[in-house]
Design a protein around this motif. Structure first.
Motif, PDB file in Angstrom:
ATOM      1  N   ASP A 110       0.826  -1.211   0.000  1.00 16.14           N
ATOM      2  CA  ASP A 110       0.000   0.000   0.000  1.00 16.14           C
ATOM      3  C   ASP A 110       0.860   1.261   0.000  1.00 16.14           C
ATOM      4  N   GLY A 111       2.169   1.085  -0.019  1.00 20.21           N
ATOM      5  CA  GLY A 111       3.090   2.218   0.023  1.00 20.21           C
ATOM      6  C   GLY A 111       3.188   2.922  -1.310  1.00 20.21           C
ATOM      7  N   SER A 112       3.950   3.971  -1.327  1.00 17.84           N
ATOM      8  CA  SER A 112       4.066   4.772  -2.533  1.00 17.84           C
ATOM      9  C   SER A 112       4.959   4.121  -3.587  1.00 17.84           C
ATOM     10  N   GLU A 113       5.843   3.164  -3.188  1.00 20.35           N
ATOM     11  CA  GLU A 113       6.747   2.536  -4.153  1.00 20.35           C
ATOM     12  C   GLU A 113       6.815   1.019  -3.957  1.00 20.35           C
ATOM     13  N   PRO A 114       5.712   0.291  -4.246  1.00 18.78           N
ATOM     14  CA  PRO A 114       5.762  -1.161  -4.076  1.00 18.78           C
ATOM     15  C   PRO A 114       6.467  -1.880  -5.229  1.00 18.78           C
ATOM     16  N   GLY A 115       6.733  -1.160  -6.318  1.00 18.25           N
ATOM     17  CA  GLY A 115       7.323  -1.771  -7.502  1.00 18.25           C
ATOM     18  C   GLY A 115       8.805  -1.506  -7.619  1.00 18.25           C
ATOM     19  N   PRO A 116       9.414  -2.065  -8.673  1.00 16.74           N
ATOM     20  CA  PRO A 116      10.851  -1.889  -8.874  1.00 16.74           C
ATOM     21  C   PRO A 116      11.219  -0.428  -9.107  1.00 16.74           C
ATOM     22  N   ARG A 117      12.436  -0.094  -8.692  1.00 14.91           N
ATOM     23  CA  ARG A 117      12.926   1.273  -8.826  1.00 14.91           C
ATOM     24  C   ARG A 117      14.079   1.308  -9.817  1.00 14.91           C
ATOM     25  N   PRO A 118      14.190   2.383 -10.567  1.00 14.56           N
ATOM     26  CA  PRO A 118      15.292   2.509 -11.527  1.00 14.56           C
ATOM     27  C   PRO A 118      16.639   2.426 -10.813  1.00 14.56           C
ATOM     28  N   GLY A 119      17.610   1.811 -11.487  1.00 14.83           N
ATOM     29  CA  GLY A 119      18.950   1.713 -10.938  1.00 14.83           C
ATOM     30  C   GLY A 119      19.154   0.573  -9.964  1.00 14.83           C
ATOM     31  N   HIS A 120      18.132  -0.243  -9.749  1.00 14.60           N
ATOM     32  CA  HIS A 120      18.241  -1.387  -8.845  1.00 14.60           C
ATOM     33  C   HIS A 120      18.281  -2.674  -9.661  1.00 14.60           C
ATOM     34  N   ASP A 121      18.894  -3.708  -9.084  1.00 15.34           N
ATOM     35  CA  ASP A 121      18.961  -5.029  -9.716  1.00 15.34           C
ATOM     36  C   ASP A 121      18.008  -5.964  -8.989  1.00 15.34           C
ATOM     37  N   TYR A 122      17.245  -6.725  -9.766  1.00 14.08           N
ATOM     38  CA  TYR A 122      16.240  -7.617  -9.193  1.00 14.08           C
ATOM     39  C   TYR A 122      16.349  -9.017  -9.774  1.00 14.08           C
ATOM     40  N   VAL A 123      15.926 -10.001  -8.983  1.00 15.59           N
ATOM     41  CA  VAL A 123      15.691 -11.350  -9.478  1.00 15.59           C
ATOM     42  C   VAL A 123      14.224 -11.661  -9.212  1.00 15.59           C
ATOM     43  N   GLU A 124      13.648 -12.486 -10.067  1.00 14.26           N
ATOM     44  CA  GLU A 124      12.263 -12.898  -9.901  1.00 14.26           C
ATOM     45  C   GLU A 124      12.215 -14.149  -9.040  1.00 14.26           C
ATOM     46  N   LEU A 125      11.311 -14.169  -8.067  1.00  9.68           N
ATOM     47  CA  LEU A 125      11.094 -15.351  -7.235  1.00  9.68           C
ATOM     48  C   LEU A 125      10.074 -16.240  -7.937  1.00  9.68           C
ATOM     49  N   VAL A 126      10.451 -17.507  -8.154  1.00 12.99           N
ATOM     50  CA  VAL A 126       9.618 -18.419  -8.928  1.00 12.99           C
ATOM     51  C   VAL A 126       9.215 -19.607  -8.058  1.00 12.99           C
ATOM     52  N   GLY A 127       7.914 -19.827  -7.938  1.00 14.52           N
ATOM     53  CA  GLY A 127       7.384 -20.938  -7.160  1.00 14.52           C
ATOM     54  C   GLY A 127       7.237 -20.570  -5.688  1.00 14.52           C
ATOM     55  N   GLY A 128       6.595 -21.441  -4.950  1.00 12.69           N
ATOM     56  CA  GLY A 128       6.434 -21.236  -3.511  1.00 12.69           C
ATOM     57  C   GLY A 128       5.548 -20.061  -3.165  1.00 12.69           C
ATOM     58  N   PRO A 129       5.552 -19.680  -1.891  1.00 14.14           N
ATOM     59  CA  PRO A 129       4.629 -18.650  -1.416  1.00 14.14           C
ATOM     60  C   PRO A 129       4.961 -17.239  -1.895  1.00 14.14           C
ATOM     61  N   LEU A 130       6.155 -17.013  -2.415  1.00 14.70           N
ATOM     62  CA  LEU A 130       6.542 -15.667  -2.866  1.00 14.70           C
ATOM     63  C   LEU A 130       6.597 -15.571  -4.387  1.00 14.70           C
ATOM     64  N   ASP A 131       5.999 -16.538  -5.054  1.00 15.62           N
ATOM     65  CA  ASP A 131       6.023 -16.608  -6.517  1.00 15.62           C
ATOM     66  C   ASP A 131       5.590 -15.290  -7.154  1.00 15.62           C
ATOM     67  N   GLY A 132       6.405 -14.831  -8.095  1.00 12.30           N
ATOM     68  CA  GLY A 132       6.067 -13.635  -8.853  1.00 12.30           C
ATOM     69  C   GLY A 132       6.625 -12.350  -8.284  1.00 12.30           C
ATOM     70  N   LEU A 133       7.074 -12.357  -7.025  1.00 16.08           N
ATOM     71  CA  LEU A 133       7.657 -11.148  -6.451  1.00 16.08           C
ATOM     72  C   LEU A 133       9.076 -10.956  -6.986  1.00 16.08           C
ATOM     73  N   LEU A 134       9.545  -9.734  -6.915  1.00 14.14           N
ATOM     74  CA  LEU A 134      10.922  -9.415  -7.269  1.00 14.14           C
ATOM     75  C   LEU A 134      11.722  -9.226  -5.992  1.00 14.14           C
ATOM     76  N   LEU A 135      12.959  -9.695  -5.992  1.00 15.67           N
ATOM     77  CA  LEU A 135      13.855  -9.527  -4.860  1.00 15.67           C
ATOM     78  C   LEU A 135      14.958  -8.566  -5.267  1.00 15.67           C
ATOM     79  N   ASP A 136      15.115  -7.494  -4.515  1.00 15.92           N
ATOM     80  CA  ASP A 136      16.142  -6.495  -4.793  1.00 15.92           C
ATOM     81  C   ASP A 136      17.504  -7.038  -4.349  1.00 15.92           C
ATOM     82  N   VAL A 137      18.396  -7.267  -5.312  1.00 19.40           N
ATOM     83  CA  VAL A 137      19.730  -7.779  -5.014  1.00 19.40           C
ATOM     84  C   VAL A 137      20.798  -6.713  -5.283  1.00 19.40           C
ATOM     85  N   THR A 138      20.385  -5.472  -5.321  1.00 20.28           N
ATOM     86  CA  THR A 138      21.312  -4.370  -5.534  1.00 20.28           C
ATOM     87  C   THR A 138      22.389  -4.391  -4.458  1.00 20.28           C
TER      88      THR A 138
END
Length: 86
Positions: free
Chosen positions: A11-39
């Motif tokens: 519900d925050g102002s920036e729930p999505g990816p931000r420019p200049g950050h590196d992400y991996v996609e979480l596949v499967g399990g309870p967090l499927d579809g979320l992005l993980l910031d690995v910057t």
């Protein structure tokens, strides 16, 4: 629909990816579809994967979900679900 980042307030102002950050996609399990910031992660940390808090896994609140790089060694930008731990 915008992609949501793990740990971001949906519900925050920036729930999505931000420019200049590196992400991996979480596949499967309870967090499927979320992005993980690995910057800023060390390359070995990416290879090791992550144990992420998840209230929706097998162990409920306080449980964690284990994600590891796809067989491509993390180059593909995906972490695959390996299971849940207490």
């Amino acid at each position: 629909m915008d992609r949501r980042v793990y740990g971001a307030d949906p519900d925050g102002s920036e729930p999505g990816p931000r420019p200049g950050h590196d992400y991996v996609e979480l596949v499967g399990g309870p967090l499927d579809g979320l992005l993980l910031d690995v910057t800023g992660w060390d390359p070995q940390e990416v290879v090791d994967g992550a144990l992420l808090m998840s209230d929706h896994g097998q162990f409920g609140p306080g449980g964690r979900s284990e994600y590891e790089p796809d067989a491509g060694g993390g180059d593909g930008g995906r972490f695959m679900w390996r299971g849940n731990v207490p």
